[in-house]
Design a protein around this motif. Structure first.
Motif, PDB file in Angstrom:
ATOM      1  N   ASN A  97      53.853 -27.612 -33.437  1.00  0.00           N
ATOM      2  CA  ASN A  97      54.862 -28.370 -34.156  1.00  0.00           C
ATOM      3  C   ASN A  97      55.123 -29.653 -33.391  1.00  0.00           C
ATOM      4  O   ASN A  97      54.807 -29.769 -32.203  1.00  0.00           O
ATOM      5  CB  ASN A  97      56.144 -27.549 -34.308  1.00  0.00           C
ATOM      6  CG  ASN A  97      55.926 -26.332 -35.186  1.00  0.00           C
ATOM      7  OD1 ASN A  97      55.166 -26.383 -36.147  1.00  0.00           O
ATOM      8  ND2 ASN A  97      56.570 -25.230 -34.857  1.00  0.00           N
ATOM      9  N   VAL A  98      55.696 -30.626 -34.069  1.00  0.00           N
ATOM     10  CA  VAL A  98      55.910 -31.943 -33.491  1.00  0.00           C
ATOM     11  C   VAL A  98      57.375 -32.326 -33.609  1.00  0.00           C
ATOM     12  O   VAL A  98      57.996 -32.127 -34.657  1.00  0.00           O
ATOM     13  CB  VAL A  98      55.046 -33.006 -34.203  1.00  0.00           C
ATOM     14  CG1 VAL A  98      55.260 -34.384 -33.591  1.00  0.00           C
ATOM     15  CG2 VAL A  98      53.577 -32.625 -34.142  1.00  0.00           C
ATOM     16  N   LEU A  99      57.923 -32.857 -32.527  1.00  0.00           N
ATOM     17  CA  LEU A  99      59.250 -33.463 -32.544  1.00  0.00           C
ATOM     18  C   LEU A  99      59.040 -34.947 -32.839  1.00  0.00           C
ATOM     19  O   LEU A  99      58.393 -35.662 -32.062  1.00  0.00           O
ATOM     20  CB  LEU A  99      59.939 -33.272 -31.194  1.00  0.00           C
ATOM     21  CG  LEU A  99      61.199 -34.090 -30.914  1.00  0.00           C
ATOM     22  CD1 LEU A  99      62.256 -33.875 -31.983  1.00  0.00           C
ATOM     23  CD2 LEU A  99      61.754 -33.744 -29.533  1.00  0.00           C
ATOM     24  N   ALA A 100      59.536 -35.395 -33.988  1.00  0.00           N
ATOM     25  CA  ALA A 100      59.317 -36.776 -34.410  1.00  0.00           C
ATOM     26  C   ALA A 100      60.638 -37.415 -34.824  1.00  0.00           C
ATOM     27  O   ALA A 100      61.601 -36.713 -35.176  1.00  0.00           O
ATOM     28  CB  ALA A 100      58.331 -36.827 -35.575  1.00  0.00           C
ATOM     29  N   VAL A 101      60.682 -38.739 -34.801  1.00  0.00           N
ATOM     30  CA  VAL A 101      61.892 -39.470 -35.171  1.00  0.00           C
ATOM     31  C   VAL A 101      61.515 -40.625 -36.097  1.00  0.00           C
ATOM     32  O   VAL A 101      60.368 -41.083 -36.129  1.00  0.00           O
ATOM     33  CB  VAL A 101      62.624 -40.037 -33.929  1.00  0.00           C
ATOM     34  CG1 VAL A 101      63.098 -38.912 -33.023  1.00  0.00           C
ATOM     35  CG2 VAL A 101      61.729 -41.008 -33.154  1.00  0.00           C
ATOM     36  N   THR A 121      59.606 -28.777 -47.199  1.00  0.00           N
ATOM     37  CA  THR A 121      59.174 -29.778 -46.231  1.00  0.00           C
ATOM     38  C   THR A 121      59.186 -31.190 -46.808  1.00  0.00           C
ATOM     39  O   THR A 121      59.553 -32.146 -46.131  1.00  0.00           O
ATOM     40  CB  THR A 121      57.761 -29.431 -45.732  1.00  0.00           C
ATOM     41  OG1 THR A 121      57.794 -28.157 -45.091  1.00  0.00           O
ATOM     42  CG2 THR A 121      57.244 -30.467 -44.755  1.00  0.00           C
ATOM     43  N   THR A 122      58.758 -31.343 -48.054  1.00  0.00           N
ATOM     44  CA  THR A 122      58.626 -32.675 -48.642  1.00  0.00           C
ATOM     45  C   THR A 122      59.955 -33.427 -48.642  1.00  0.00           C
ATOM     46  O   THR A 122      60.031 -34.604 -48.257  1.00  0.00           O
ATOM     47  CB  THR A 122      58.074 -32.586 -50.078  1.00  0.00           C
ATOM     48  OG1 THR A 122      56.798 -31.953 -50.050  1.00  0.00           O
ATOM     49  CG2 THR A 122      57.936 -33.961 -50.692  1.00  0.00           C
ATOM     50  N   LEU A 124      38.554 -27.239 -39.172  1.00  0.00           N
ATOM     51  CA  LEU A 124      39.967 -26.914 -38.967  1.00  0.00           C
ATOM     52  C   LEU A 124      40.611 -27.862 -37.963  1.00  0.00           C
ATOM     53  O   LEU A 124      41.765 -28.276 -38.132  1.00  0.00           O
ATOM     54  CB  LEU A 124      40.105 -25.465 -38.505  1.00  0.00           C
ATOM     55  CG  LEU A 124      39.721 -24.403 -39.549  1.00  0.00           C
ATOM     56  CD1 LEU A 124      39.839 -23.005 -38.954  1.00  0.00           C
ATOM     57  CD2 LEU A 124      40.591 -24.513 -40.794  1.00  0.00           C
ATOM     58  N   GLN A 125      39.899 -28.218 -36.920  1.00  0.00           N
ATOM     59  CA  GLN A 125      40.450 -29.136 -35.921  1.00  0.00           C
ATOM     60  C   GLN A 125      40.715 -30.511 -36.517  1.00  0.00           C
ATOM     61  O   GLN A 125      41.689 -31.171 -36.151  1.00  0.00           O
ATOM     62  CB  GLN A 125      39.509 -29.229 -34.719  1.00  0.00           C
ATOM     63  CG  GLN A 125      39.549 -27.977 -33.854  1.00  0.00           C
ATOM     64  CD  GLN A 125      38.440 -27.914 -32.815  1.00  0.00           C
ATOM     65  OE1 GLN A 125      37.463 -28.667 -32.901  1.00  0.00           O
ATOM     66  NE2 GLN A 125      38.571 -27.034 -31.845  1.00  0.00           N
ATOM     67  N   ARG A 126      39.871 -30.931 -37.455  1.00  0.00           N
ATOM     68  CA  ARG A 126      40.120 -32.207 -38.133  1.00  0.00           C
ATOM     69  C   ARG A 126      41.438 -32.167 -38.906  1.00  0.00           C
ATOM     70  O   ARG A 126      42.060 -33.203 -39.135  1.00  0.00           O
ATOM     71  CB  ARG A 126      38.971 -32.535 -39.095  1.00  0.00           C
ATOM     72  CG  ARG A 126      37.768 -33.180 -38.438  1.00  0.00           C
ATOM     73  CD  ARG A 126      36.829 -33.775 -39.472  1.00  0.00           C
ATOM     74  NE  ARG A 126      36.296 -32.769 -40.384  1.00  0.00           N
ATOM     75  CZ  ARG A 126      35.182 -32.092 -40.163  1.00  0.00           C
ATOM     76  NH1 ARG A 126      34.487 -32.305 -39.052  1.00  0.00           N
ATOM     77  NH2 ARG A 126      34.758 -31.204 -41.035  1.00  0.00           N
ATOM     78  N   GLN A 127      41.857 -30.980 -39.305  1.00  0.00           N
ATOM     79  CA  GLN A 127      43.089 -30.838 -40.080  1.00  0.00           C
ATOM     80  C   GLN A 127      44.275 -30.431 -39.216  1.00  0.00           C
ATOM     81  O   GLN A 127      45.317 -30.035 -39.730  1.00  0.00           O
ATOM     82  CB  GLN A 127      42.866 -29.828 -41.211  1.00  0.00           C
ATOM     83  CG  GLN A 127      41.737 -30.269 -42.140  1.00  0.00           C
ATOM     84  CD  GLN A 127      41.537 -29.341 -43.301  1.00  0.00           C
ATOM     85  OE1 GLN A 127      42.426 -29.177 -44.131  1.00  0.00           O
ATOM     86  NE2 GLN A 127      40.366 -28.726 -43.392  1.00  0.00           N
ATOM     87  N   THR A 148      50.984 -31.695 -41.228  1.00  0.00           N
ATOM     88  CA  THR A 148      51.841 -32.347 -42.222  1.00  0.00           C
ATOM     89  C   THR A 148      52.275 -33.734 -41.772  1.00  0.00           C
ATOM     90  O   THR A 148      52.283 -34.691 -42.552  1.00  0.00           O
ATOM     91  CB  THR A 148      53.084 -31.490 -42.504  1.00  0.00           C
ATOM     92  OG1 THR A 148      52.668 -30.216 -43.006  1.00  0.00           O
ATOM     93  CG2 THR A 148      53.982 -32.142 -43.539  1.00  0.00           C
ATOM     94  N   LEU A 149      52.642 -33.862 -40.491  1.00  0.00           N
ATOM     95  CA  LEU A 149      53.198 -35.121 -40.008  1.00  0.00           C
ATOM     96  C   LEU A 149      52.144 -36.140 -39.588  1.00  0.00           C
ATOM     97  O   LEU A 149      52.436 -37.336 -39.500  1.00  0.00           O
ATOM     98  CB  LEU A 149      54.133 -34.862 -38.819  1.00  0.00           C
ATOM     99  CG  LEU A 149      55.352 -33.973 -39.045  1.00  0.00           C
ATOM    100  CD1 LEU A 149      56.323 -34.120 -37.880  1.00  0.00           C
ATOM    101  CD2 LEU A 149      56.051 -34.291 -40.352  1.00  0.00           C
TER     102      LEU A 149
END
Length: 328
Positions: free
Chosen positions: A128-132, A192-193, A290-293, A213-214
């Motif tokens: 998961n990513v913490l994004a702002v 999510t959207t 899968l890694q590309r995604q 997703t991000l």
């Protein structure tokens, strides 16, 4: 090459071939192998099920169908597999949240993971990513924590969006706020959207989301990634530092997907299925795709998956109860 290493190499090759042959012989003989996905087509679980199905169909010379059964936050599809015959011909691909979070969040579930299912293997995971939003004056986790403390002192805590109460991304935010020692305001959405749109639009400053997703929004500059929520960087986003290298080593929150079978499935059939999963997900073409995604293929033993489910269920139960989180 000396004769001894050559002999060892030949012996190893023979053992591998024999093991593969044994796995194929022990695999369940199914006219049709059904892989149930408890969500609509197009998501990560569906992608992994179809990838697996294609690989198993090649190895078992049988028909494999992916059966999408969405509804009730995944519970309808999961209950379908719970009630299926334990002949190894009906399998379930489920995300971590349904296996480790929902049992505490929804105490009246029709299924009990440990009682009703036999773990087969992990399939893949993604950080998961913490994004702002780019307008947020933080380019590191430490700077975000400083902003968070300043905002809390003004009694206007930073908000973070998630796809819903009790989701893994909601709990990732709770865990981060707890470890950072700041108060944050959870802003739940119905998916999510909607959450993503409001963070990109600047209505909410912070978001925890899955890397696949991000990634497009990070690459376009619509979001700024501060960290992946794990101990090391992801090969899919090597320029994004981990939480651990920024001083938050205790937070390991990833999205992962697993394969399970009904509890009555014989252990020999489970072991044979695991061996074939390992073959499929170690195929170079599958790994690269899968890694590309943004996903990392993982094949774990049934026992390792059972331990992971048990440990994470206990960890999330503590966090959910400590924070008084209840399902909407």
């Amino acid at each position: 090459m000396s004769s001894r290493p050559a002999f060892a190499a030949l012996t190893l090759a023979a053992c591998v071939t024999a093991a593969a042959s044994t796995a194929a012989q022990a695999a369940p003989a199914c006219g049709t192998l059904r892989i149930v996905v408890p969500f609509p087509a197009g998501g990560p679980a569906d992608l992994l099920a179809r990838t697996l199905g294609h690989g198993l169909q090649q190895r078992q010379a049988t028909t494999v169908i992916v059966d999408n059964k969405p509804g009730a936050n995944g519970n309808i599809g999961i209950d379908t597999v719970r009630r299926a015959a334990g002949d190894g011909c009906t399998l379930l691909v489920a995300p971590a949240g349904n296996l480790t979070i929902n049992p505490t969040l929804f105490p009246a579930l029709s299924y009990n993971v440990e009682r009703d299912f036999r773990p087969v293997s992990l399939l893949a995971g993604s950080p998961n990513v913490l994004a702002v939003n780019p307008s947020v004056q933080a380019r590191s986790v430490q700077e975000l924590v400083r902003l968070g403390k300043e905002a809390a002192a003004r009694k206007a805590p930073l908000g973070y969006a998630s796809p819903g109460v009790g989701s893994g991304l909601h709990l990732a935010g709770e865990l981060f706020a707890q470890q950072a020692g700041i108060a944050m305001l959870h802003v739940p959405y119905k998916g999510t959207t909607q959450a993503l749109n409001d963070v990109v639009g600047g209505q909410v400053p912070v978001l925890f989301g899955t890397l696949p997703t991000l990634a497009p929004f990070i690459q376009s500059g619509a979001l700024r990634a501060l960290a992946v929520t794990q101990g090391k960087r992801s090969p899919a986003a090597p320029n994004v530092p981990s939480l651990a290298e920024q001083g938050f080593a205790g937070i390991e929150v990833s999205s992962w997907y697993a394969l399970l079978a009904p509890r009555a499935t014989p252990p020999a059939a489970v072991d044979a299925l695991y061996a074939q999963v390992r073959e499929v997900f170690n195929t170079p073409a599958v790994r690269a795709d899968l890694q590309r995604q943004g996903m990392e293929p993982i094949a774990s033993t049934p026992d390792a998956l059972a331990s992971r489910i048990r440990d994470e269920t206990a960890d999330w139960a503590k966090l959910i109860r400590a924070n008084g989180i209840t399902a909407e």
